[in-house]
Scaffold this active site. Structure first.
Site, mmCIF file in Angstrom:
data_model
loop_
_atom_site.group_PDB
_atom_site.id
_atom_site.type_symbol
_atom_site.label_atom_id
_atom_site.label_comp_id
_atom_site.label_asym_id
_atom_site.label_seq_id
_atom_site.Cartn_x
_atom_site.Cartn_y
_atom_site.Cartn_z
ATOM 1 N N ASP A 35 0.869 -1.186 0.000
ATOM 2 C CA ASP A 35 0.000 0.000 0.000
ATOM 3 C C ASP A 35 0.904 1.234 0.000
ATOM 4 O OD1 ASP A 35 -3.245 0.379 1.204
ATOM 5 O OD2 ASP A 35 -1.955 2.102 0.827
ATOM 6 N N LEU A 63 1.928 1.008 -6.604
ATOM 7 C CA LEU A 63 1.804 0.076 -7.736
ATOM 8 C C LEU A 63 2.232 0.739 -9.045
ATOM 9 C CD1 LEU A 63 -1.558 -1.851 -7.113
ATOM 10 C CD2 LEU A 63 0.737 -2.398 -6.322
ATOM 11 N N LYS A 88 -10.905 5.925 -5.156
ATOM 12 C CA LYS A 88 -12.313 5.492 -5.195
ATOM 13 C C LYS A 88 -13.354 6.600 -5.069
ATOM 14 C CE LYS A 88 -12.722 4.814 -0.239
ATOM 15 N NZ LYS A 88 -13.346 4.092 0.846
ATOM 16 N N SER A 128 -17.183 -3.065 -8.424
ATOM 17 C CA SER A 128 -18.208 -2.279 -7.728
ATOM 18 C C SER A 128 -19.544 -2.404 -8.429
ATOM 19 C CB SER A 128 -17.757 -0.817 -7.730
ATOM 20 O OG SER A 128 -18.833 0.023 -7.408
ATOM 21 N N THR A 130 -21.203 -0.105 -9.152
ATOM 22 C CA THR A 130 -21.286 1.042 -10.067
ATOM 23 C C THR A 130 -21.238 0.581 -11.529
ATOM 24 O OG1 THR A 130 -20.489 3.295 -10.409
ATOM 25 C CG2 THR A 130 -18.797 1.613 -10.202
ATOM 26 N N TYR A 152 -14.279 7.126 -12.384
ATOM 27 C CA TYR A 152 -14.065 6.027 -11.433
ATOM 28 C C TYR A 152 -14.749 4.759 -11.933
ATOM 29 C CZ TYR A 152 -14.881 2.996 -7.418
ATOM 30 O OH TYR A 152 -14.972 1.891 -6.604
ATOM 31 N N LYS A 156 -13.334 0.848 -13.308
ATOM 32 C CA LYS A 156 -13.768 -0.495 -12.880
ATOM 33 C C LYS A 156 -14.189 -1.336 -14.097
ATOM 34 C CE LYS A 156 -13.118 -0.145 -8.460
ATOM 35 N NZ LYS A 156 -11.874 -0.725 -7.926
ATOM 36 N N TYR A 180 -18.872 -5.110 -5.248
ATOM 37 C CA TYR A 180 -19.370 -4.756 -3.911
ATOM 38 C C TYR A 180 -20.547 -3.815 -4.045
ATOM 39 C CZ TYR A 180 -14.371 -5.649 -2.909
ATOM 40 O OH TYR A 180 -13.103 -6.156 -2.848
ATOM 41 N N ARG A 295 -28.779 14.417 -5.635
ATOM 42 C CA ARG A 295 -27.368 14.548 -6.028
ATOM 43 C C ARG A 295 -27.238 14.103 -7.486
ATOM 44 N NH1 ARG A 295 -23.083 11.175 -2.458
ATOM 45 N NH2 ARG A 295 -24.220 9.450 -3.404
HETATM 46 P P1 NAD Z 1 -9.477 2.651 0.616
HETATM 47 O O1 NAD Z 1 -9.140 3.953 -0.010
HETATM 48 O O2 NAD Z 1 -9.732 2.633 2.086
HETATM 49 O O3 NAD Z 1 -8.373 1.561 0.280
HETATM 50 C C1 NAD Z 1 -7.638 1.574 -0.908
HETATM 51 C C2 NAD Z 1 -6.167 1.511 -0.547
HETATM 52 O O4 NAD Z 1 -5.401 1.525 -1.745
HETATM 53 C C3 NAD Z 1 -5.697 2.685 0.303
HETATM 54 O O5 NAD Z 1 -5.108 2.218 1.482
HETATM 55 C C4 NAD Z 1 -4.694 3.417 -0.586
HETATM 56 O O6 NAD Z 1 -3.654 3.994 0.170
HETATM 57 C C5 NAD Z 1 -4.239 2.320 -1.533
HETATM 58 N N1 NAD Z 1 -3.756 2.758 -2.853
HETATM 59 C C6 NAD Z 1 -4.392 3.570 -3.749
HETATM 60 N N2 NAD Z 1 -3.637 3.704 -4.848
HETATM 61 C C7 NAD Z 1 -2.506 2.957 -4.658
HETATM 62 C C8 NAD Z 1 -1.353 2.695 -5.440
HETATM 63 N N3 NAD Z 1 -1.161 3.241 -6.645
HETATM 64 N N4 NAD Z 1 -0.418 1.872 -4.930
HETATM 65 C C9 NAD Z 1 -0.572 1.314 -3.708
HETATM 66 N N5 NAD Z 1 -1.634 1.528 -2.928
HETATM 67 C C10 NAD Z 1 -2.600 2.346 -3.396
HETATM 68 O O7 NAD Z 1 -10.748 2.078 -0.175
HETATM 69 P P2 NAD Z 1 -11.710 0.854 0.172
HETATM 70 O O8 NAD Z 1 -13.036 1.406 0.521
HETATM 71 O O9 NAD Z 1 -11.024 -0.083 1.102
HETATM 72 O O10 NAD Z 1 -11.839 0.216 -1.273
HETATM 73 C C11 NAD Z 1 -10.988 -0.847 -1.698
HETATM 74 C C12 NAD Z 1 -11.334 -1.187 -3.132
HETATM 75 O O11 NAD Z 1 -12.717 -1.517 -3.211
HETATM 76 C C13 NAD Z 1 -11.101 -0.046 -4.123
HETATM 77 O O12 NAD Z 1 -10.606 -0.594 -5.319
HETATM 78 C C14 NAD Z 1 -12.502 0.503 -4.329
HETATM 79 O O13 NAD Z 1 -12.644 1.107 -5.593
HETATM 80 C C15 NAD Z 1 -13.341 -0.754 -4.218
HETATM 81 N N6 NAD Z 1 -14.726 -0.474 -3.822
HETATM 82 C C16 NAD Z 1 -14.977 0.223 -2.681
HETATM 83 C C17 NAD Z 1 -16.290 0.510 -2.326
HETATM 84 C C18 NAD Z 1 -16.597 1.315 -1.084
HETATM 85 O O14 NAD Z 1 -17.725 1.822 -0.969
HETATM 86 N N7 NAD Z 1 -15.694 1.443 -0.127
HETATM 87 C C19 NAD Z 1 -17.344 0.069 -3.137
HETATM 88 C C20 NAD Z 1 -17.053 -0.658 -4.291
HETATM 89 C C21 NAD Z 1 -15.734 -0.927 -4.618
HETATM 90 N N1 UDP Z 2 -26.940 10.361 0.470
HETATM 91 C C1 UDP Z 2 -27.597 11.389 1.148
HETATM 92 N N2 UDP Z 2 -26.841 12.294 1.824
HETATM 93 C C2 UDP Z 2 -25.472 12.237 1.883
HETATM 94 C C3 UDP Z 2 -24.822 11.177 1.183
HETATM 95 C C4 UDP Z 2 -25.588 10.267 0.484
HETATM 96 O O1 UDP Z 2 -28.809 11.478 1.131
HETATM 97 O O2 UDP Z 2 -24.845 13.093 2.504
HETATM 98 C C5 UDP Z 2 -27.741 9.341 -0.223
HETATM 99 C C6 UDP Z 2 -27.428 9.156 -1.695
HETATM 100 O O3 UDP Z 2 -28.223 10.031 -2.476
HETATM 101 C C7 UDP Z 2 -27.783 7.679 -1.925
HETATM 102 C C8 UDP Z 2 -27.453 7.022 -0.564
HETATM 103 O O4 UDP Z 2 -27.448 8.096 0.386
HETATM 104 O O5 UDP Z 2 -29.171 7.532 -2.145
HETATM 105 C C9 UDP Z 2 -26.098 6.327 -0.531
HETATM 106 O O6 UDP Z 2 -25.105 7.242 -0.981
HETATM 107 P P1 UDP Z 2 -23.551 6.855 -0.917
HETATM 108 O O7 UDP Z 2 -22.795 8.019 -1.483
HETATM 109 O O8 UDP Z 2 -23.212 6.396 0.449
HETATM 110 O O9 UDP Z 2 -23.441 5.574 -1.864
HETATM 111 P P2 UDP Z 2 -23.655 5.436 -3.449
HETATM 112 O O10 UDP Z 2 -24.636 6.486 -3.889
HETATM 113 O O11 UDP Z 2 -22.310 5.617 -4.047
HETATM 114 O O12 UDP Z 2 -24.206 4.080 -3.638
#
Ligand code: NAD
Ligand code: UDP
Length: 340
Positions: A35, A63, A88, A128, A130, A152, A156, A180, A295
């Site tokens: 990391d 990386l 992210k 994700s 997304t 973003y 993905k 996720y 939003r």
């Molecule tokens: P996070 O930011 O807490 O963790 C990501 C880690 O990657 C961080 O510790 C950061 O320092 C490290 N990093 C970023 N770029 C790097 C690089 N070039 N080299 C080495 N390390 C690097 O995020 P998270 O919430 O733990 O998410 C982890 C993964 O899951 C991400 O790929 C994110 O896109 C994906 N994801 C997260 C969510 C969410 O809501 N948290 C949802 C869907 C997918």
């Molecule tokens: N949301 C909200 N107020 C905030 C942040 C998010 O009402 O301050 C709502 C947003 O419109 C969505 C839900 O909460 O309906 C989840 O949003 P989040 O950003 O956590 O996740 P994502 O939209 O990326 O799935």
């Protein structure tokens, strides 16, 4: 069996990665974390060790630096990779697309290069929900077409494509794409969780900061969606459940080849108002909110079809929304105490 397996966890000090490292160590795997700490702290390594009684190897590695990625593979015989490292934040990706494409795509390409050179054939990737875009109907299932609405999301979609193509050309490779839904909550120890700096973009950390008094009031983005109470519906999954899904996925990857895709969610949607109510219960006071405009870019509803993960991986999320809010609140309270 796991005792001999060594897993490289990129992004392992991050929010989801740290919870997965805990469960890997508890399951007997050896763990190597890479990391660059751009969005996490070195203290997380120590916290993982405090929870598990085992210290993972840690490399402060970007990386984007291929040589330092190669170095890790030369120092360790890596059996499989779980790849979390990436940027992210959706809004930030719109403002800084080059940084996002460069970090997320080049990082993945470097990792794949080093894996190929060293004969490492197992990769579990953080994708994700997304990638389901704006037009698929809920619940989202893995066979639906993918799309994106921001840089973003495109990183993905592109990474899923790259990994699928590489696995197709390398028949002994195993790639699992894990989509996720909305990870929330924290480890029940209160030692690891998500505590973003500044004003959070996501609902749960925002609500948590209102609960601590750091922010005055929750803004509910729209109450006129086509949902039961008019507010946005999401599939919130406890980060420890999500981590358990990774252990199942990894076990599956070691016994199969090719690419496969799995949703990791609960299969159940909760509205913004339901989440605010659940968090109010957890923290013991009514949290103030106001209705604000929608939003831009938000969809009304998003939840997972979980049958495939259930049937193939044997994975079902267990925690309720109340559990998720309780553990988030506990983590935030522990964090506050540490800072005093
Ligand atoms: P996070 O930011 O807490 O963790 C990501 C880690 O990657 C961080 O510790 C950061 O320092 C490290 N990093 C970023 N770029 C790097 C690089 N070039 N080299 C080495 N390390 C690097 O995020 P998270 O919430 O733990 O998410 C982890 C993964 O899951 C991400 O790929 C994110 O896109 C994906 N994801 C997260 C969510 C969410 O809501 N948290 C949802 C869907 C997918
Ligand atoms: N949301 C909200 N107020 C905030 C942040 C998010 O009402 O301050 C709502 C947003 O419109 C969505 C839900 O909460 O309906 C989840 O949003 P989040 O950003 O956590 O996740 P994502 O939209 O990326 O799935």
């Amino acid at each position: 069996m796991n005792r001999n397996r060594k897993i490289l966890v990129t992004g392992g000090t991050g929010y989801i990665g740290s919870h997965v490292c805990v469960q890997l160590l508890e399951a007997g795997y050896d763990v190597v974390i890479a990391d660059n700490l751009v969005n996490s702290g070195r203290d997380v390594v120590e916290r993982i060790a405090r929870i598990t009684g085992r210290m993972p190897a840690f490399y402060e590695t970007d990386l984007l630096n291929l040589e330092s990625v190669r170095h890790i593979f030369r120092e360790h015989r890596i059996d499989g990779v779980i790849h979390f490292a990436g940027l992210k934040a959706v809004g930030e990706s719109v403002a800084q697309p080059l940084r996002y494409y460069s970090n997320n795509l080049t990082g993945t390409l470097h990792l794949l290069t080093a894996m190929q050179e060293e004969g490492c054939r197992v990769m579990v990737f953080s994708s994700s929900a997304t990638v389901y875009g704006e037009t698929n109907p809920v619940p989202f299932d893995e066979s639906m077409p993918t799309a994106a609405t921001n840089p973003y999301g495109y990183t993905k979609v592109a990474q899923e494509r790259i990994l699928t193509d590489i696995a197709a050309a390398q028949p002994d490779m195993s790639v699992l794409l894990l989509r996720y839904f909305n990870p929330v909550g924290a480890h029940p120890s209160g030692l690891i969780g998500e505590d973003p700096n500044g004003i959070p973009n996501n609902l749960m950390p925002y609500v948590a900061k209102v609960a601590t008094g750091e922010l005055p009031c929750i803004h509910v983005f729209g109450d006129d969606y086509d949902t039961p109470d008019g507010t946005g519906v999401r599939d919130y999954i406890h980060v420890c459940d999500l981590a358990r899904g990774h252990i199942r996925a990894l076990e599956y990857a070691f016994t199969h080849t090719g690419t496969d895709v799995f949703n990791l969610g609960t299969g159940h949607g909760s509205s913004v108002l339901e989440l605010i109510r659940a968090f109010s219960e957890a923290c013991g006071r009514e949290l103030p909110y106001v209705i604000a405009p929608r939003r831009p870019g938000d969809i009304a509803s998003c939840w997972a079809d979980i049958h495939k993960a259930q049937d193939v991986l044997g994975f079902t999320a267990q925690a309720t929304l109340a559990d998720m809010c309780r553990d988030s609140w506990h983590f935030i309270c522990c964090r506050k105490e540490e800072k005093i």
